[in-house]
Scaffold this motif. Structure first.
Motif, PDB file in Angstrom:
ATOM      1  N   HIS A   1       0.846  -1.297   0.037  1.00 22.93           N
ATOM      2  CA  HIS A   1       0.087  -0.084   0.044  1.00 22.93           C
ATOM      3  C   HIS A   1       0.907   1.506  -0.096  1.00 22.93           C
ATOM      4  N   ASN A   2       2.115   1.250  -0.005  1.00 23.77           N
ATOM      5  CA  ASN A   2       2.983   2.236  -0.158  1.00 23.77           C
ATOM      6  C   ASN A   2       4.263   1.975  -0.538  1.00 23.77           C
ATOM      7  N   LEU A   3       5.155   2.978  -0.782  1.00 21.94           N
ATOM      8  CA  LEU A   3       6.375   2.727  -1.544  1.00 21.94           C
ATOM      9  C   LEU A   3       7.298   1.604  -0.694  1.00 21.94           C
ATOM     10  N   GLN A   4       7.254   1.718   0.483  1.00 26.78           N
ATOM     11  CA  GLN A   4       8.319   0.681   1.315  1.00 26.78           C
ATOM     12  C   GLN A   4       7.530  -0.433   1.306  1.00 26.78           C
ATOM     13  N   ASP A   5       6.358  -0.744   1.184  1.00 29.11           N
ATOM     14  CA  ASP A   5       5.532  -1.982   1.030  1.00 29.11           C
ATOM     15  C   ASP A   5       6.135  -2.656  -0.295  1.00 29.11           C
ATOM     16  N   VAL A   6       6.163  -1.874  -1.431  1.00 28.36           N
ATOM     17  CA  VAL A   6       6.448  -2.183  -2.513  1.00 28.36           C
ATOM     18  C   VAL A   6       8.119  -2.789  -2.544  1.00 28.36           C
ATOM     19  N   ARG A   7       8.866  -1.875  -2.032  1.00 28.83           N
ATOM     20  CA  ARG A   7      10.259  -2.360  -1.772  1.00 28.83           C
ATOM     21  C   ARG A   7      10.320  -3.507  -1.027  1.00 28.83           C
ATOM     22  N   ASP A   8       9.874  -3.559   0.179  1.00 31.11           N
ATOM     23  CA  ASP A   8       9.883  -4.819   0.811  1.00 31.11           C
ATOM     24  C   ASP A   8       9.248  -5.925   0.401  1.00 31.11           C
TER      25      ASP A   8
ATOM     26  N   VAL B   1      -6.568 -16.247  -1.061  1.00 29.78           N
ATOM     27  CA  VAL B   1      -6.245 -15.674   0.358  1.00 29.78           C
ATOM     28  C   VAL B   1      -5.581 -14.299   0.228  1.00 29.78           C
ATOM     29  N   VAL B   2      -6.442 -13.086   0.653  1.00 33.91           N
ATOM     30  CA  VAL B   2      -5.640 -11.864   0.491  1.00 33.91           C
ATOM     31  C   VAL B   2      -5.165 -11.282   1.897  1.00 33.91           C
ATOM     32  N   MET B   3      -4.015 -11.015   2.013  1.00 24.69           N
ATOM     33  CA  MET B   3      -3.408 -10.364   3.183  1.00 24.69           C
ATOM     34  C   MET B   3      -2.989  -8.938   2.770  1.00 24.69           C
ATOM     35  N   SER B   4      -3.240  -8.276   3.914  1.00 20.33           N
ATOM     36  CA  SER B   4      -2.580  -6.751   3.773  1.00 20.33           C
ATOM     37  C   SER B   4      -1.978  -6.499   5.179  1.00 20.33           C
ATOM     38  N   ASN B   5      -0.500  -6.561   5.145  1.00 18.10           N
ATOM     39  CA  ASN B   5       0.013  -6.122   6.390  1.00 18.10           C
ATOM     40  C   ASN B   5      -0.315  -4.336   6.811  1.00 18.10           C
ATOM     41  N   ALA B   6      -0.195  -3.707   5.855  1.00 21.68           N
ATOM     42  CA  ALA B   6      -0.185  -2.245   6.079  1.00 21.68           C
ATOM     43  C   ALA B   6      -1.565  -2.044   6.761  1.00 21.68           C
ATOM     44  N   VAL B   7      -2.812  -2.299   6.217  1.00 18.22           N
ATOM     45  CA  VAL B   7      -3.922  -1.914   6.838  1.00 18.22           C
ATOM     46  C   VAL B   7      -4.372  -2.971   7.880  1.00 18.22           C
TER      47      VAL B   7
ATOM     48  N   LEU C   1     -16.950 -15.914   5.003  1.00 20.90           N
ATOM     49  CA  LEU C   1     -15.668 -15.163   4.893  1.00 20.90           C
ATOM     50  C   LEU C   1     -14.964 -15.131   6.256  1.00 20.90           C
ATOM     51  N   VAL C   2     -13.952 -15.557   6.193  1.00 19.37           N
ATOM     52  CA  VAL C   2     -12.646 -15.824   7.359  1.00 19.37           C
ATOM     53  C   VAL C   2     -12.032 -14.504   7.572  1.00 19.37           C
ATOM     54  N   ILE C   3     -12.020 -13.706   8.638  1.00 19.87           N
ATOM     55  CA  ILE C   3     -11.124 -12.708   8.510  1.00 19.87           C
ATOM     56  C   ILE C   3     -10.288 -12.574   9.951  1.00 19.87           C
ATOM     57  N   GLY C   4      -8.852 -12.236   9.647  1.00 18.74           N
ATOM     58  CA  GLY C   4      -8.075 -12.375  10.837  1.00 18.74           C
ATOM     59  C   GLY C   4      -7.922 -10.941  11.455  1.00 18.74           C
ATOM     60  N   ALA C   5      -8.022 -10.718  12.531  1.00 21.82           N
ATOM     61  CA  ALA C   5      -7.781  -9.461  13.255  1.00 21.82           C
ATOM     62  C   ALA C   5      -6.239  -9.587  13.947  1.00 21.82           C
TER      63      ALA C   5
ATOM     64  N   HIS D   1       9.750  -9.976  12.207  1.00 16.55           N
ATOM     65  CA  HIS D   1       8.985  -8.613  12.602  1.00 16.55           C
ATOM     66  C   HIS D   1       8.634  -7.933  11.330  1.00 16.55           C
ATOM     67  N   GLY D   2       7.345  -7.756  10.736  1.00 18.49           N
ATOM     68  CA  GLY D   2       7.397  -6.978   9.631  1.00 18.49           C
ATOM     69  C   GLY D   2       8.077  -7.393   8.333  1.00 18.49           C
ATOM     70  N   ALA D   3       9.153  -8.097   8.577  1.00 16.79           N
ATOM     71  CA  ALA D   3       9.802  -8.488   7.306  1.00 16.79           C
ATOM     72  C   ALA D   3       9.093  -9.593   6.551  1.00 16.79           C
ATOM     73  N   ALA D   4       8.330 -10.370   7.339  1.00 12.88           N
ATOM     74  CA  ALA D   4       7.503 -11.302   6.464  1.00 12.88           C
ATOM     75  C   ALA D   4       6.183 -10.794   6.144  1.00 12.88           C
ATOM     76  N   ALA D   5       5.236 -11.396   5.633  1.00 17.70           N
ATOM     77  CA  ALA D   5       3.967 -11.301   5.214  1.00 17.70           C
ATOM     78  C   ALA D   5       3.134 -11.014   6.267  1.00 17.70           C
TER      79      ALA D   5
END
Lengths: 417, 91
Positions: free
Chosen positions: A124-131, A275-281, A293-297, A410-414
């Motif tokens: 969702h942002n440039l850092q995400d893209v690079r990571d 399965v769609v995951m979004s770390n940033a949001v 729908l199975v949703i993880g918080a 931490h954060g390095a993974a998905a």
């Protein structure tokens, strides 16, 4: 010999109205002594027992479980399986598990409903893209299938995602691991339990461990609500309650146990086939075979064993889900629950010997242990049987917190932490 | 989710607070003389108690002051709240 599950056994049992199925595992009273005892009858514990019996010829073993098997985090997770981790050690560990998943239903003669529907991680942002690009490269160097997708390719793979530029966190791209997917979590516990039981493993439910008896630096057995059980090897696979067992044994662990929540919606027709995951949001979603729908918080930030999380955590996740999938705005949520996850400072697990001879810990899986179930069981069984770690779990030792050789995922993974 | 009685602001929603983990972990007085084991103990090892635990909290969206709490982690019941520097209450 137990009856084999097949289309023929299904047909045969249909003739007697399915009233004569053999029970899948026994309900034994504990023996006085075992060669090894596994504390915790979840997926990881049962898998450990299964591989101890199958690969290391240790049949005189028991799994003791405080409640019922698969009733803890095994039955509470969101069933996602993937291996697209950044670091070499993690990639080795999780891909080992993924390879076992691919043949698990056949091996166990139990349909674990493993579905390689792919897992997509959004940027969702440039850092995400690079990571994510960096992680894609790292994955491919480790032989793990991973591709980077641009926004149009994301939209093509999962058309219901809102990819417009004017949302708060626009989708700039994503990664896709096609071998990843989901499995039926209960079936994993039941399948391993059934096979372990068949090889002579005693699965003892409603049996809470009250103490670890040790003679100096050697374990002698466990005190339980069903009496004392003598054993020379104890494998602790107690997830959120690992520290409770560690405190009984006088072992120090770097864990913090926190509530993690998930929720499912009312069942609807097939709408999302991946399965769609979004770390940033912090939102991830898939659809169960029942149509929910199975949703993880996320986790709460305080330590708790209450299996209850805060309302605002769920609210935040649903806000993110609605922004990414406006089509879900009229969905009603059916159930919401919490589990207690044991989180390591480096967000990587511990599969390790301890300073006490015969005491082994398999813990610290935090928010993402389900995917590793078969690999974790296999490697932990190896560690217990040989009193030495396998090369794939050598990096996940307890001593890394002393040496500083952390596996910092931490954060390095998905992972959506 | 629960209410927390901030010693400076009064009762507020837990959402306003940030949990700061186990309390009363003393920073080493002579860091240069610590062994690796002692550093690991200070940095990473935690009691992670199921039951009454002493912990630090910060009223992040309020007065931003730190304070201590005795809380039963098995049911999230708060037993006592006391200021930084004060001794934990007897069990």
């Amino acid at each position: 010999m137990r009856n084999k599950y097949s289309i023929f056994s299904l047909f045969k049992n249909a003739l007697s109205y399915h009233e004569n199925w053999q029970r899948a595992w026994k309900d034994p009273t504990p023996k006085k002594e075992y060669d090894a005892v596994i504390i915790g009858g979840g997926g990881h514990g049962l898998a450990t027992a299964y591989y101890l019996a199958k690969k290391h010829n240790m049949q005189n073993i028991a799994v003791v479980e405080k409640g019922w098997i698969g009733g803890g985090n095994t039955g509470r997770n969101t069933t996602i399986i993937r291996s697209n981790y950044l670091w070499d050690a993690s990639a080795g560990l999780y891909d080992h598990a993924l390879k076992i998943w691919e043949g698990l239903s056949q091996e166990l003669n139990y349909n674990v409903m493993f579905s390689q529907r792919g897992v997509m991680n959004l940027a969702h942002n440039l850092q995400d893209v690079r990571d994510l690009k960096r992680r894609t490269h790292a994955n491919r160097l480790n032989g793990i299938d991973s591709v980077y997708l641009n926004t149009e390719e994301v939209k093509k793979f999962c058309p219901i995602i809102n990819t417009s530029r004017d949302i708060r966190y626009p989708v700039l791209g994503g990664t896709l691991q096609k071998r990843a997917g989901t499995a039926r979590h209960d079936a994993v516990a039941w399948g391993y339990a059934r096979c372990a039981d068949e090889m002579g493993v005693d699965i003892i439910q409603n049996c809470e461990v009250k103490g670890i008896k040790r003679n100096g630096d050697v374990v002698e057995g466990i005190e339980t609500t069903k009496g004392f059980i003598k054993t020379k090897k104890i494998g602790v696979v107690a997830a959120g309650h690992s520290s409770v067992i560690a405190n009984m044994a006088g072992v120090r662990l770097p864990l913090e146990s926190k509530p993690l929540q998930a929720l499912v919606s009312e069942p609807v027709k097939p709408i999302i086939d991946t399965v769609v995951m979004s770390n940033a949001v912090h939102a991830y979603v898939s659809q169960s075979d029942k149509g929910e729908l199975v949703i993880g918080a996320g986790t709460d930030d305080y330590i708790s064993y209450s299996q209850k999380g805060s309302h605002q955590i769920v609210e935040g996740t649903l806000n993110a889900i609605l922004e990414l999938y406006p089509i879900f705005s009229r969905m009603r949520m059916l159930r919401q629950w919490g589990g207690i996850v044991d989180i390591c400072p480096d967000a990587s697990p511990i599969l390790s010997k301890t300073s006490i001879k015969g005491l082994y810990f398999n813990c610290g899986w935090g928010t993402g242990g389900f995917k590793a179930t078969p690999g974790s069981g296999d490697l932990f069984a190896h560690t217990i049987a040989n009193d030495e770690p396998h090369k794939l779990n050598a990096a996940f030792n307890l001593n890394r917190f002393v040496s500083g050789d952390l596996v910092d995922e931490h954060g390095a993974a998905a992972v959506a932490h | 989710m629960f209410l927390i009685n901030c010693p400076y602001c009064g009762e507020r929603d837990q959402q306003e607070f940030k949990a700061g983990g186990e309390a009363h972990i003393e920073r080493p007085k002579q860091p240069t003389e610590l062994s690796d084991d002692q550093w690991a103990e200070y940095l990473f090892m935690r009691k992670n108690i199921k039951g009454v635990q002493f912990e630090r909290w910060n009223h992040a969206h309020g007065c931003r002051k730190w304070f201590n709490m005795a809380r039963d982690t098995s049911n999230d019941e708060i037993k006592a709240i006391y200021k930084m520097g004060e001794k934990p209450p007897p069990q």
